[in-house]
Design a protein around this motif. Structure first.
Motif, PDB file in Angstrom:
ATOM      1  N   ASP A 168      -4.283 -15.406  -0.250  1.00 19.98           N
ATOM      2  CA  ASP A 168      -5.322 -14.390  -0.011  1.00 19.98           C
ATOM      3  C   ASP A 168      -4.704 -13.001   0.032  1.00 19.98           C
ATOM      4  O   ASP A 168      -5.251 -12.040  -0.514  1.00 19.98           O
ATOM      5  N   MET A 198       0.865  -2.462  -9.197  1.00 16.47           N
ATOM      6  CA  MET A 198       1.295  -3.438  -8.203  1.00 16.47           C
ATOM      7  C   MET A 198       2.814  -3.578  -8.189  1.00 16.47           C
ATOM      8  O   MET A 198       3.440  -3.632  -9.247  1.00 16.47           O
ATOM      9  N   ARG A 252      -3.308  -7.501  -5.212  1.00 17.68           N
ATOM     10  CA  ARG A 252      -3.635  -7.349  -6.644  1.00 17.68           C
ATOM     11  C   ARG A 252      -4.920  -6.536  -6.827  1.00 17.68           C
ATOM     12  O   ARG A 252      -5.002  -5.674  -7.694  1.00 17.68           O
ATOM     13  N   ASN A 253      -5.894  -6.795  -5.979  1.00 18.22           N
ATOM     14  CA  ASN A 253      -7.180  -6.104  -6.103  1.00 18.22           C
ATOM     15  C   ASN A 253      -7.095  -4.639  -5.698  1.00 18.22           C
ATOM     16  O   ASN A 253      -7.795  -3.790  -6.224  1.00 18.22           O
ATOM     17  N   GLU A 254      -6.206  -4.354  -4.741  1.00 13.13           N
ATOM     18  CA  GLU A 254      -6.133  -2.989  -4.223  1.00 13.13           C
ATOM     19  C   GLU A 254      -5.266  -2.078  -5.061  1.00 13.13           C
ATOM     20  O   GLU A 254      -5.513  -0.879  -5.157  1.00 13.13           O
ATOM     21  N   GLN A 255      -4.204  -2.636  -5.646  1.00 11.80           N
ATOM     22  CA  GLN A 255      -3.183  -1.783  -6.259  1.00 11.80           C
ATOM     23  C   GLN A 255      -3.344  -1.699  -7.775  1.00 11.80           C
ATOM     24  O   GLN A 255      -3.410  -2.710  -8.454  1.00 11.80           O
ATOM     25  N   VAL A 256      -3.353  -0.469  -8.253  1.00 13.30           N
ATOM     26  CA  VAL A 256      -3.391  -0.266  -9.694  1.00 13.30           C
ATOM     27  C   VAL A 256      -2.010  -0.574 -10.259  1.00 13.30           C
ATOM     28  O   VAL A 256      -1.867  -1.289 -11.244  1.00 13.30           O
ATOM     29  N   ARG A 303       0.821  -1.224   0.000  1.00 12.57           N
ATOM     30  CA  ARG A 303       0.000   0.000   0.000  1.00 12.57           C
ATOM     31  C   ARG A 303       0.850   1.268   0.000  1.00 12.57           C
ATOM     32  O   ARG A 303       0.328   2.359  -0.187  1.00 12.57           O
ATOM     33  N   ASP A 337      -3.846 -11.878  -3.423  1.00 10.06           N
ATOM     34  CA  ASP A 337      -5.094 -11.482  -4.108  1.00 10.06           C
ATOM     35  C   ASP A 337      -5.500 -10.077  -3.693  1.00 10.06           C
ATOM     36  O   ASP A 337      -5.882  -9.244  -4.521  1.00 10.06           O
ATOM     37  N   GLN A 338      -5.399  -9.852  -2.380  1.00 13.23           N
ATOM     38  CA  GLN A 338      -5.795  -8.548  -1.862  1.00 13.23           C
ATOM     39  C   GLN A 338      -4.895  -7.444  -2.420  1.00 13.23           C
ATOM     40  O   GLN A 338      -5.365  -6.377  -2.816  1.00 13.23           O
TER      41      GLN A 338
END
Lengths: 537, 281
Positions: free
Chosen positions: A475, A487, A481-485, A448, A478-479
């Motif tokens: 997990d 990465m 990957r989903n949060e970061q534009v 983050r 995955d999180q």
């Protein structure tokens, strides 16, 4: 054994007590002139007291004082015995008392070879002396008690002629020296304190991996260093004769490398060992000199890797210097096979080169820093050394010379490489090798951070390590990957073997599928991360 | 043929005939026809050396109770002990004497006080009461054993002999405790007349009550009355009264605590009780 039952009285209490519908009875048996050692008597007593329905059992010699005490304790005053008679007395439900007397008789009259057979009698081992009673051939004690008690336990074990592996940490240098000097006098080996890893006669102890047996012996003052070397030997098709940890302080000036020298000389005399590997974090200069001088006198090739002190090439005296943990294994295997020594230089494969190029294009200009998150202390150390070779100065909770202490160990700043297994992070928590939750949280936190370009991490397999290392990690990935534009790159190394309970191949494949670049060794992973960041300009 | 590695200073060197009194996994007790040395033991190396024992490496023989029976014939000729029924042969001729302590010539109360503290801490650390509550002192341990002790040892030392034969184990706890007391009294016998007086008063009573305990325990009490003690006990008492080195105390304590199931701890309790009563009160 002459056991004659002088008195077998089913002595019921004068007034059978009727308690909640259950008759309480007392039974006893006296064995004339039967001598059993105190430990056996204690074991039988403990066994009888565990029988459901037995209220109380007493196993004593039939002295006047003991009979009087038994009477006071409610066993009645009708027990007939002489001082040299062994008396078994039980109170409780009738059936349970019968069982108890029967089991006691069996235990007392069993031939020695029956003792270890079908009987379910396995008393708790509460001292080394008890352990030796049951396993007279044992020659190694494993000590894992709080540090304040560990030294005394080690001394007890040594005095009983046992070699010692001390998993316990927080043992003072003074105590460590005393223990090791005592061991030296007795020609015994002490592994530790704070020795988390060993493979003795093919048996992994502590955090250790399943490797095939072979001709390479390892002595290491570094737990994950030993794991990396033994795993790499296995991965290269080699095998390990013995792998001994010495504890991280063994090469301290005050300790003098006592255990490493003992281990080295033991392997030198071991017929099954053809090549010896020595690993340590930077030792005291005088100690390093002493160890190298001894290694030079050993009539077998010795591969040495003192982290951060790699010298150049093989010497004429049969001592070879390696450049990384994995390289020490590679050199050992090559020497054993009479092959050319492997190059220590990091080689970027075309496939990885392509991955790096692609990943670079996905980063924003602010993403510039390595964030190393390690469970293995020596892996953290090695990663810092390699990063420094690329001119990267890092912050850490365990900084190498030239690096800096983190202002707040919970927050990364610029290049940060942390050892999550250090005391800073493990107070009141399991080690991250056992429970990787903290590692996963730190990875998420660093992902983050808009300045993170690479997250570098290790996954350590083997006995003692998390049995399900992927469960939360995937997990977390995955999180991220989903949060970061944009990465950060994920680079990892899996320390383990295909024979480990967690199956290294499966873990590697799952991580690769999750977008992680997997290196063959910790050194390669660190090189790759450092190279990647150095390319960002 | 086995080689005895050490021998106690009261072991016989002359020929004898005898029989096995008792046998354990790693020990054989033998009664002999010698009036001067009526008892001799063959002990495994892990067991404490005593004045009347040969220590041997029984490793290759497994559990001795499978080989030897009480009542088996034993004899020694030319330094070689033979048990024909078990085909067991022990050559004692090369056995070395184990070192005994020097006489103590001076007592330093401050030093003894410090060493007492170390030993008491070691005992407390070793002993856990049945309810899993830690024993905090030698006094608590004695209470835990259920032994009776006089408020003032000097005024009623005979009281201690009420404990003969009392407690768990082949050598009952009360006997082991008494051995510890006698060991301290014996060590300062020459330089402390009060100790000699107490020793003699206890000895007189113990002599009359040896029949109240097991043969094996009675043997060790008899030796104690002649001021002979096992190697670990001798040296622990000596160190407690003389050494400046904490680690020496720790090692001596560890050796004693590893004896039997609780015999070592029981003897240490006797040692500490006697030191408190005699030298620190």
């Amino acid at each position: 054994m002459q056991v004659s039952c002088t008195a077998l009285l089913n002595y019921y209490l004068a007034n059978k007590l009727k308690l909640t519908g259950i008759y309480m009875v007392i039974k006893y048996k006296a064995f004339e002139n039967l001598y059993q050692d105190s430990v056996s008597l204690m074991q039988i007593s403990a066994r009888l007291n565990k029988i459901v329905g037995v209220d109380e059992a007493s196993v004593v010699m039939g002295t006047e004082a003991n009979l009087s005490r038994m009477a006071d304790a409610g066993f009645g005053d009708n027990i007939v015995a002489k001082p040299n008679d062994l008396v078994i007395a039980v109170k409780g439900e009738e059936e349970a008392c019968n069982t108890a007397i029967e089991q006691a008789q069996q235990a007392l009259t069993a031939k020695p070879d029956e003792g270890s057979g079908g009987a379910s009698f396995s008393p708790p081992l509460t001292s080394f002396a008890l352990g030796l009673e049951q396993h007279a051939d044992a020659n190694l004690a494993l000590i894992s008690v709080p540090g304040e008690y560990a030294a005394a336990e080690a001394i007890k074990a040594l005095n009983l002629g046992l070699n010692v592996m001390m998993f316990s940490d927080n043992v003072s240098l003074a105590d460590e020296l005393q223990i090791k000097q005592l061991a030296q006098k007795k020609a015994l080996m002490v592994m530790g304190p704070d020795c988390g890893t060993a493979i003795i006669n093919g048996i992994p102890l502590g955090f250790a991996n399943v490797v095939r047996r072979g001709a390479i012996g390892v002595v290491a003052a570094s737990g994950t260093g030993l794991q990396e070397a033994t795993c790499r030997i296995h991965q290269l098709g080699g095998g390990v004769s013995q792998a001994m940890g010495t504890g991280g302080h063994d090469l301290h000036q005050d300790i003098g490398g006592i255990s490493m020298l003992q281990g080295l000389l033991a392997l030198a005399e071991d017929d099954a060992t053809k090549v010896i590997v020595l690993i340590s974090k930077p030792p005291a200069a005088a100690i390093a000199e002493r160890i190298l001088a001894t290694a030079a006198q050993v009539d077998k090739p010795v591969v040495v890797h003192f982290l951060g002190q790699a010298d150049s090439q093989a010497t004429a005296t049969g001592v070879y210097f390696a450049h990384s943990l994995a390289h020490s294994a590679e050199v050992a295997v090559a020497v054993l096979r009479n092959q050319a020594l492997p190059n220590a230089q990091f080689i970027l494969s075309a496939q990885v080169q392509e991955q790096v190029t692609t990943l670079k294009t996905q980063l924003t200009p602010t993403q510039r820093y390595i964030r190393g998150v390690f469970a293995g202390g020596t892996f953290c150390f090695e990663a810092q050394i390699i990063a420094s070779q690329y001119g990267l100065s890092a912050f850490s909770n365990t900084p190498i010379q030239g690096n800096h202490c983190l202002e707040d160990v919970w927050t990364s700043q610029q290049h940060t490489i942390v050892d999550l297994g250090d005391d800073d992070f493990t107070q009141g928590r399991p080690h991250p090798m056992i429970d990787p939750s903290l590692r996963n949280q730190r990875m998420l936190q660093d992902a983050r951070d808009a300045s993170t370009a690479v997250i570098l991490f290790d996954v350590v397999l083997g006995y003692g390590a998390s049995e399900e290392p992927l469960a939360e990690l995937l997990d977390t990935l995955d999180q991220i990957r989903n949060e970061q534009v944009s990465m950060p790159a994920l680079i990892a190394h899996v320390c383990g073997t295909d024979l480990d309970p967690q199956a290294r191949d499966v873990i590697r494949q799952a991580l690769e599928d999750a977008g992680v670049i997997i290196a063959d060794s910790n050194a390669d992973a660190a090189h790759l991360a450092a190279y990647f960041v150095s390319q960002l300009g | 043929m086995m080689i005895a590695l050490t021998k106690g200073y009261l072991c016989p060197s002359q020929p004898f005939n005898g029989k096995v009194h008792s046998v354990f996994r790693r020990a054989i007790n033998i009664t002999t026809d010698l009036t001067s040395e009526p008892w001799v033991s063959l002990l495994g190396q892990a067991l404490p050396a005593t004045p009347t024992a040969f220590q041997c490496d029984f490793g290759a023989h497994g559990d001795l109770t499978a080989l030897v029976k009480a009542g088996d014939v034993v004899f020694m000729r030319g330094g070689v002990i033979r048990l024909p029924a078990a085909a067991l042969v022990v050559n004692t001729s090369a056995a070395k004497d184990w070192p005994q302590t020097e006489p103590i010539m001076l007592l330093n109360q401050a030093l003894i006080q410090r060493n007492f503290g170390l030993a008491e801490a070691g005992l407390s650390q070793h002993c856990v009461a049945p309810q899993q509550q830690r024993i905090r002192s030698a006094h608590e341990y004695i209470q835990h054993l259920g032994l009776t002790t006089p408020m003032c040892l000097a005024s009623a030392p005979e009281w201690l002999t009420n404990n003969i034969g009392y407690g768990k184990g082949l050598t009952p706890s009360g006997d082991d405790f008494l051995l510890g007391v006698l060991a301290v009294l014996s060590s300062v016998y020459e330089i402390y007349p009060k100790a000699a007086d107490i020793f003699q008063r206890i000895a007189l009573q113990v002599q009359q009550q040896l029949g109240k305990t097991t043969d094996i325990s009675a043997h060790y009490l008899s030796l104690a009355l002649s001021r002979h003690f096992s190697q670990p006990v001798q040296w622990l008492v000596y160190y407690l009264l003389t050494t400046q080195d904490e680690s020496t105390i720790a090692i001596a304590m560890a050796k004693n605590l590893s004896i039997g199931a609780s015999s070592g701890a029981d003897t240490i309790a006797g040692i500490l009780y006697c030191i408190t009563q005699l030298l620190l009160s």
